[in-house]
Enzyme design. Structure first.
Site, PDB file in Angstrom:
ATOM      1  N   SER A   1      -1.078   2.894   7.887  1.00 15.68           N
ATOM      2  CA  SER A   1      -0.762   4.307   7.671  1.00 15.68           C
ATOM      3  C   SER A   1       0.115   4.470   6.435  1.00 15.68           C
ATOM      4  O   SER A   1       1.200   5.066   6.493  1.00 15.68           O
ATOM      5  CB  SER A   1      -0.054   4.882   8.904  1.00 15.68           C
TER       6      SER A   1
ATOM      7  N   ARG B   1      11.963 -13.847  16.530  1.00 14.09           N
ATOM      8  CA  ARG B   1      12.727 -12.747  15.967  1.00 14.09           C
ATOM      9  C   ARG B   1      13.793 -13.259  15.004  1.00 14.09           C
ATOM     10  O   ARG B   1      14.035 -12.667  13.957  1.00 14.09           O
ATOM     11  CB  ARG B   1      13.378 -11.929  17.094  1.00 14.09           C
TER      12      ARG B   1
ATOM     13  N   ASP C   1       8.424   8.687  12.039  1.00  8.61           N
ATOM     14  CA  ASP C   1       8.345   8.987  13.461  1.00  8.61           C
ATOM     15  C   ASP C   1       8.780  10.424  13.750  1.00  8.61           C
ATOM     16  O   ASP C   1       8.256  11.070  14.661  1.00  8.61           O
ATOM     17  CB  ASP C   1       9.193   7.999  14.257  1.00  8.61           C
TER      18      ASP C   1
ATOM     19  N   GLN D   1      18.582  -8.557  -2.838  1.00  7.64           N
ATOM     20  CA  GLN D   1      18.376  -7.244  -3.442  1.00  7.64           C
ATOM     21  C   GLN D   1      19.694  -6.484  -3.564  1.00  7.64           C
ATOM     22  O   GLN D   1      19.950  -5.811  -4.564  1.00  7.64           O
ATOM     23  CB  GLN D   1      17.391  -6.435  -2.600  1.00  7.64           C
TER      24      GLN D   1
ATOM     25  N   HIS E   1      14.828   1.853  14.634  1.00  2.23           N
ATOM     26  CA  HIS E   1      13.405   2.061  14.352  1.00  2.23           C
ATOM     27  C   HIS E   1      12.621   0.914  14.966  1.00  2.23           C
ATOM     28  O   HIS E   1      12.225  -0.041  14.299  1.00  2.23           O
ATOM     29  CB  HIS E   1      13.164   2.138  12.844  1.00  2.23           C
TER      30      HIS E   1
ATOM     31  N   GLN F   1       0.828  -1.210   0.000  1.00  3.80           N
ATOM     32  CA  GLN F   1       0.000   0.000   0.000  1.00  3.80           C
ATOM     33  C   GLN F   1       0.862   1.259   0.000  1.00  3.80           C
ATOM     34  O   GLN F   1       0.501   2.266  -0.617  1.00  3.80           O
ATOM     35  CB  GLN F   1      -0.942  -0.009   1.212  1.00  3.80           C
TER      36      GLN F   1
ATOM     37  N   VAL G   1      12.715   0.968   4.069  1.00  5.42           N
ATOM     38  CA  VAL G   1      11.536   1.334   4.851  1.00  5.42           C
ATOM     39  C   VAL G   1      11.089   0.242   5.831  1.00  5.42           C
ATOM     40  O   VAL G   1      10.842   0.523   6.996  1.00  5.42           O
ATOM     41  CB  VAL G   1      10.371   1.729   3.917  1.00  5.42           C
TER      42      VAL G   1
END
Length: 341
Positions: free
Chosen positions: A252, A108, A169, A122, A197, A25, A139
């Site tokens: 968001s 984790r 943030d 990548q 982050h 999105q 991101v």
């Protein structure tokens, strides 16, 4: 980044599907923003390189059709592909949106292992096919660690050109402070996101100011509520994404896309005089943070380069918080290394 008549290639890396739909999105939201000039300005032509996995090819083609239908004057081409080599060919800016998020039921190490393999793959393609001056912004979480893995496997890309996004943030903090002080968000500047982050990131306002008719005033002095700054302010930031999902039944993506555009735009064009922003960048040891980590610092940007803001006074509480988030990054770096062995 070269301006003028040079066409910039831009790469969105997205992984489609239920686990990563929020990242998809973001890609859907950011593509028209770049085509409109929000990221690179109203005079910079762009070619968008959009990458997704094979089973999302039809949906990706639909986005290509929408971009064509929107008739963006700056959009000089769209490469919508499931071929990672084609997607990375000669790109100048790569916004990496692909990744596997951590769920409550996911260990984790399993999450890091999945992301390590994604970002290693990548990185190897970017290393071989991207432009030599390619700027990269990672991101998805664990964003700092994903960016560090990418740096390891793309050694010819300058370490200064590999960053991770903490701007969302940073922007959220500006908004919360503006609401608290009953001022416009454009009047607030120089909040800082330190570190990883994650829930350990440290949101600091000791050096933040806001503009009044009588000049700039310190945020901390006018908030005058240390308890709020150390509790509700931080928990609101940590839970903001979840609160938005609860409110609108979707992620968001819009604000994240804006933050990604802000990150690149300031990096390319520079930050206003006297203003800094937060970026996850390669640590050089500033403020006692161990080198060779991707750590969020306050940075100033000029002529396509960032530099860490130096000489800020760090109090005892900030020192402890900054060290705690650095410790988590060291642990994740070690865990990621074990996943790649």
């Amino acid at each position: 980044m070269v301006h003028g008549d040079t066409i910039c290639n831009w790469h969105v890396d997205t992984l489609h599907g239920g686990d990563t739909i929020s990242n998809w999105q973001i890609g859907y939201a950011i593509a028209p923003m770049v085509a409109r000039g929000i990221m690179l300005g109203p005079d910079q032509p762009v070619i968008l390189h959009l990458l997704d996995i094979e089973h999302a090819a039809e949906s990706l083609n639909g986005i290509r059709m929408e971009l064509t239908d929107a008739a963006f004057p700056l959009l000089k081409g769209v490469v919508a592909t499931t071929d990672v080599v084609e997607a990375c060919k000669d790109v100048n800016i790569a916004v990496m949106l692909g990744g596997s998020p951590q769920k409550e039921i996911t260990l984790r190490k399993d999450m890091l292992s999945t992301n390590a393999s994604i970002y290693k793959a990548q990185a190897l393609i970017l290393e071989e096919h991207a432009a030599a001056d390619c700027k990269v912004s990672v991101v998805p979480n664990p964003a700092n660690t994903n960016a560090l893995i990418l740096k390891q496997f793309a050694p010819s890309i300058p370490k200064e050109n590999i960053t991770c996004l903490t701007r969302l943030d940073h922007n959220r903090a500006l908004g919360q402070i503006a609401d608290r002080l009953k001022v416009h968000v454009s009047d607030v500047k120089n909040v800082i996101i330190w570190g990883n982050h994650s829930t350990t990131e440290y949101l600091e306002v000791n050096h933040a100011t806001f503009t009044t008719r009588n000049g700039e005033r310190p945020v901390r002095e006018h908030v005058a509520d240390d308890h709020w700054l150390k509790t509700e302010f931080i928990t609101t930031m940590q839970q903001r994404g979840v609160a938005i999902i609860k409110a609108r039944k979707a992620s968001s993506a819009f604000s994240a896309a804006i933050a990604a555009c802000d990150h690149i735009r300031d990096w390319v064009f520079g930050t206003p005089k006297g203003t800094w922003v937060s970026m996850g960048v390669y640590s050089d040891g500033s403020y006692g943070i161990p080198p060779r980590l991707i750590y969020s610092f306050p940075v100033k940007c000029e002529k396509g380069k960032w530099s860490i803001v130096q000489g800020l006074k760090i109090d005892e509480y900030s020192r402890a918080m900054m060290d705690a988030t650095a410790k988590e990054l060291i642990e994740k770096k070690s865990l990621a290394k074990s996943c790649l062995e």
